[in-house]
Design a protein around this motif. Structure first.
Motif, PDB file in Angstrom:
ATOM      1  N   LYS A  37       0.710  -1.107  -0.105  1.00  0.00           N
ATOM      2  CA  LYS A  37       0.095  -0.017   0.012  1.00  0.00           C
ATOM      3  C   LYS A  37       0.868   1.341  -0.213  1.00  0.00           C
ATOM      4  CE  LYS A  37      -4.167   1.661   1.778  1.00  0.00           C
ATOM      5  NZ  LYS A  37      -5.462   1.265   2.159  1.00  0.00           N
ATOM      6  N   SER A  38       2.021   1.259   0.773  1.00  0.00           N
ATOM      7  CA  SER A  38       2.814   2.210   0.744  1.00  0.00           C
ATOM      8  C   SER A  38       3.551   2.699  -0.641  1.00  0.00           C
ATOM      9  CB  SER A  38       3.964   2.186   2.172  1.00  0.00           C
ATOM     10  OG  SER A  38       4.797   3.013   2.142  1.00  0.00           O
ATOM     11  N   LEU A  39       3.971   1.431  -1.415  1.00  0.00           N
ATOM     12  CA  LEU A  39       4.623   1.618  -2.498  1.00  0.00           C
ATOM     13  C   LEU A  39       3.644   1.989  -3.632  1.00  0.00           C
ATOM     14  CD1 LEU A  39       7.207   0.725  -4.118  1.00  0.00           C
ATOM     15  CD2 LEU A  39       5.942  -1.410  -4.870  1.00  0.00           C
ATOM     16  N   LEU A  40       2.375   1.611  -3.331  1.00  0.00           N
ATOM     17  CA  LEU A  40       1.141   2.133  -4.299  1.00  0.00           C
ATOM     18  C   LEU A  40       0.976   3.946  -4.168  1.00  0.00           C
ATOM     19  CD1 LEU A  40      -1.360  -0.588  -4.161  1.00  0.00           C
ATOM     20  CD2 LEU A  40       0.097  -0.063  -6.098  1.00  0.00           C
ATOM     21  N   GLN A  41       1.111   3.996  -2.797  1.00  0.00           N
ATOM     22  CA  GLN A  41       0.882   5.625  -2.472  1.00  0.00           C
ATOM     23  C   GLN A  41       2.007   6.248  -3.178  1.00  0.00           C
ATOM     24  OE1 GLN A  41       0.461   4.914   1.729  1.00  0.00           O
ATOM     25  NE2 GLN A  41      -1.684   5.239   1.768  1.00  0.00           N
ATOM     26  N   LYS A  42       3.227   5.920  -3.011  1.00  0.00           N
ATOM     27  CA  LYS A  42       4.436   6.668  -3.655  1.00  0.00           C
ATOM     28  C   LYS A  42       4.306   6.719  -4.947  1.00  0.00           C
ATOM     29  CE  LYS A  42       9.288   5.965  -4.566  1.00  0.00           C
ATOM     30  NZ  LYS A  42       9.197   6.674  -5.630  1.00  0.00           N
ATOM     31  N   TYR A  43       4.122   5.635  -5.537  1.00  0.00           N
ATOM     32  CA  TYR A  43       3.937   5.895  -7.011  1.00  0.00           C
ATOM     33  C   TYR A  43       2.841   6.441  -7.643  1.00  0.00           C
ATOM     34  CZ  TYR A  43       8.283   3.564  -7.804  1.00  0.00           C
ATOM     35  OH  TYR A  43       9.570   2.945  -7.760  1.00  0.00           O
ATOM     36  N   LEU A  44       1.965   6.722  -6.685  1.00  0.00           N
ATOM     37  CA  LEU A  44       0.426   7.408  -7.291  1.00  0.00           C
ATOM     38  C   LEU A  44       1.161   8.988  -7.153  1.00  0.00           C
ATOM     39  CD1 LEU A  44      -2.488   7.945  -7.833  1.00  0.00           C
ATOM     40  CD2 LEU A  44      -2.965   7.691  -5.399  1.00  0.00           C
ATOM     41  N   LYS A  45       1.876   9.238  -6.142  1.00  0.00           N
ATOM     42  CA  LYS A  45       2.161  10.606  -5.961  1.00  0.00           C
ATOM     43  C   LYS A  45       3.137  10.931  -7.197  1.00  0.00           C
ATOM     44  CE  LYS A  45       1.610  10.926  -1.018  1.00  0.00           C
ATOM     45  NZ  LYS A  45       2.012  10.712   0.068  1.00  0.00           N
ATOM     46  N   ASP A  46       4.154  10.044  -7.404  1.00  0.00           N
ATOM     47  CA  ASP A  46       4.911  10.171  -8.556  1.00  0.00           C
ATOM     48  C   ASP A  46       4.394  10.550  -9.697  1.00  0.00           C
ATOM     49  OD1 ASP A  46       7.113   9.952  -6.773  1.00  0.00           O
ATOM     50  OD2 ASP A  46       7.805   7.769  -7.378  1.00  0.00           O
ATOM     51  N   HIS A  47       3.286   9.694 -10.232  1.00  0.00           N
ATOM     52  CA  HIS A  47       2.381   9.985 -11.269  1.00  0.00           C
ATOM     53  C   HIS A  47       1.690  11.253 -11.248  1.00  0.00           C
ATOM     54  CE1 HIS A  47       2.945   5.565 -11.816  1.00  0.00           C
ATOM     55  NE2 HIS A  47       2.657   5.999 -13.155  1.00  0.00           N
ATOM     56  N   GLU A  48       1.290  11.574 -10.274  1.00  0.00           N
ATOM     57  CA  GLU A  48       0.595  12.959 -10.077  1.00  0.00           C
ATOM     58  C   GLU A  48       1.369  13.990 -10.238  1.00  0.00           C
ATOM     59  OE1 GLU A  48      -3.367  11.287  -7.096  1.00  0.00           O
ATOM     60  OE2 GLU A  48      -1.226  12.271  -6.135  1.00  0.00           O
ATOM     61  N   ARG A  49       2.557  14.243  -9.656  1.00  0.00           N
ATOM     62  CA  ARG A  49       3.583  15.161  -9.784  1.00  0.00           C
ATOM     63  C   ARG A  49       3.881  15.379 -11.382  1.00  0.00           C
ATOM     64  NH1 ARG A  49       5.407  13.910  -4.596  1.00  0.00           N
ATOM     65  NH2 ARG A  49       6.798  12.187  -5.390  1.00  0.00           N
ATOM     66  N   LEU A  50       4.152  14.008 -11.999  1.00  0.00           N
ATOM     67  CA  LEU A  50       4.297  14.217 -13.590  1.00  0.00           C
ATOM     68  C   LEU A  50       3.337  14.766 -14.160  1.00  0.00           C
ATOM     69  CD1 LEU A  50       6.374  13.774 -15.479  1.00  0.00           C
ATOM     70  CD2 LEU A  50       5.786  11.415 -15.692  1.00  0.00           C
ATOM     71  N   GLU A  51       2.193  14.172 -14.017  1.00  0.00           N
ATOM     72  CA  GLU A  51       0.988  14.794 -14.488  1.00  0.00           C
ATOM     73  C   GLU A  51       0.618  16.058 -14.610  1.00  0.00           C
ATOM     74  OE1 GLU A  51      -3.926  14.158 -14.139  1.00  0.00           O
ATOM     75  OE2 GLU A  51      -2.813  14.547 -12.405  1.00  0.00           O
ATOM     76  N   GLU A  52       1.174  16.992 -13.194  1.00  0.00           N
ATOM     77  CA  GLU A  52       0.893  18.275 -13.037  1.00  0.00           C
ATOM     78  C   GLU A  52       1.886  19.119 -14.103  1.00  0.00           C
ATOM     79  OE1 GLU A  52       1.605  19.227  -8.862  1.00  0.00           O
ATOM     80  OE2 GLU A  52      -0.242  18.001  -8.439  1.00  0.00           O
ATOM     81  N   LYS A  53       3.184  18.366 -13.878  1.00  0.00           N
ATOM     82  CA  LYS A  53       4.094  18.901 -15.188  1.00  0.00           C
ATOM     83  C   LYS A  53       3.738  19.093 -16.444  1.00  0.00           C
ATOM     84  CE  LYS A  53       8.452  17.755 -12.299  1.00  0.00           C
ATOM     85  NZ  LYS A  53       9.565  17.017 -12.284  1.00  0.00           N
ATOM     86  N   ILE A  54       2.980  18.073 -16.850  1.00  0.00           N
ATOM     87  CA  ILE A  54       2.710  18.030 -18.226  1.00  0.00           C
ATOM     88  C   ILE A  54       1.641  18.761 -18.558  1.00  0.00           C
ATOM     89  CG2 ILE A  54       1.640  16.105 -19.892  1.00  0.00           C
ATOM     90  CD1 ILE A  54       2.941  13.785 -18.334  1.00  0.00           C
ATOM     91  N   GLN A  55       0.513  18.743 -17.504  1.00  0.00           N
ATOM     92  CA  GLN A  55      -0.672  19.833 -17.683  1.00  0.00           C
ATOM     93  C   GLN A  55       0.123  21.082 -17.819  1.00  0.00           C
ATOM     94  OE1 GLN A  55      -3.259  19.561 -14.512  1.00  0.00           O
ATOM     95  NE2 GLN A  55      -5.039  19.369 -15.728  1.00  0.00           N
ATOM     96  N   ALA A  56       0.896  21.480 -17.072  1.00  0.00           N
ATOM     97  CA  ALA A  56       1.453  23.043 -17.106  1.00  0.00           C
ATOM     98  C   ALA A  56       2.074  23.163 -18.472  1.00  0.00           C
ATOM     99  CB  ALA A  56       2.676  22.980 -16.032  1.00  0.00           C
ATOM    100  N   GLU A  57       2.510  22.137 -19.252  1.00  0.00           N
ATOM    101  CA  GLU A  57       3.213  22.523 -20.241  1.00  0.00           C
ATOM    102  C   GLU A  57       1.880  22.425 -21.383  1.00  0.00           C
ATOM    103  OE1 GLU A  57       6.462  22.830 -21.443  1.00  0.00           O
ATOM    104  OE2 GLU A  57       7.078  22.670 -19.320  1.00  0.00           O
ATOM    105  N   LEU A  58       1.145  21.870 -21.483  1.00  0.00           N
ATOM    106  CA  LEU A  58      -0.019  22.024 -22.208  1.00  0.00           C
ATOM    107  C   LEU A  58      -0.687  23.146 -22.088  1.00  0.00           C
ATOM    108  CD1 LEU A  58      -1.589  18.398 -21.697  1.00  0.00           C
ATOM    109  CD2 LEU A  58      -0.918  19.265 -23.911  1.00  0.00           C
TER     110      LEU A  58
END
Length: 144
Positions: A37-58
């Motif tokens: 569960k902790s691992l899933l939470q970490k990678y969920l946050k990693d994906h969300e951070r990257l999503e925000e960067k991509i969204q900013a570029e768009l």
């Protein structure tokens, strides 16, 4: 001004990050193992951070996000729910997430090749997504 390859690659990268977020979100509360569960939470946050960067570029390019393919999302939902009926949730979740990582890596690499004329800064975001997926897949191995 970004070229067409840049916009298309950025949209595919966004869809890939969203697909990862969606997949992890579907299984995280069904996980019994605290370490998983902790691992899933970490990678969920990693994906969300990257999503925000991509969204900013768009937004910078005044373009809209591309949602993941509805058929792919529906198939993912069905696969997750059918496999989780069988029990041993944690092993099934680790297996499903590993499969998702492989599919994500394959997809992003395909688009990197297809849209080779994209700006280098955008390609870096895609490489970041591939790296997240590779690391996630490696970290999941101990739960298979």
């Amino acid at each position: 001004m970004p070229n067409e390859d840049t916009i298309k690659l950025l949209k595919e990268c966004y869809a890939g990050a969203k697909m990862g977020i969606d997949g992890i979100s579907r299984v995280i509360n069904k996980t019994e193992n605290k370490k998983l569960k902790s691992l899933l939470q970490k990678y969920l946050k990693d994906h969300e951070r990257l999503e925000e960067k991509i969204q900013a570029e768009l937004k910078k390019f005044k373009d809209e996000e591309k949602d993941p393919n509805p058929l792919a999302k529906a198939m993912s939902w069905v696969k997750i729910n059918v496999k989780l009926i069988k029990g041993e949730h944690d092993k099934v979740i680790a297996d499903l997430m590993t499969e998702g990582c492989s599919m994500g890596i394959k997809s992003i690499c395909k688009y990197l090749n297809e849209y080779s004329g994209a700006m280098e800064g955008i390609k870096v975001l895609c490489y970041d997504l591939v790296e997240i997926e590779e690391n996630f897949s490696k970290d999941l191995r101990k739960f298979l």
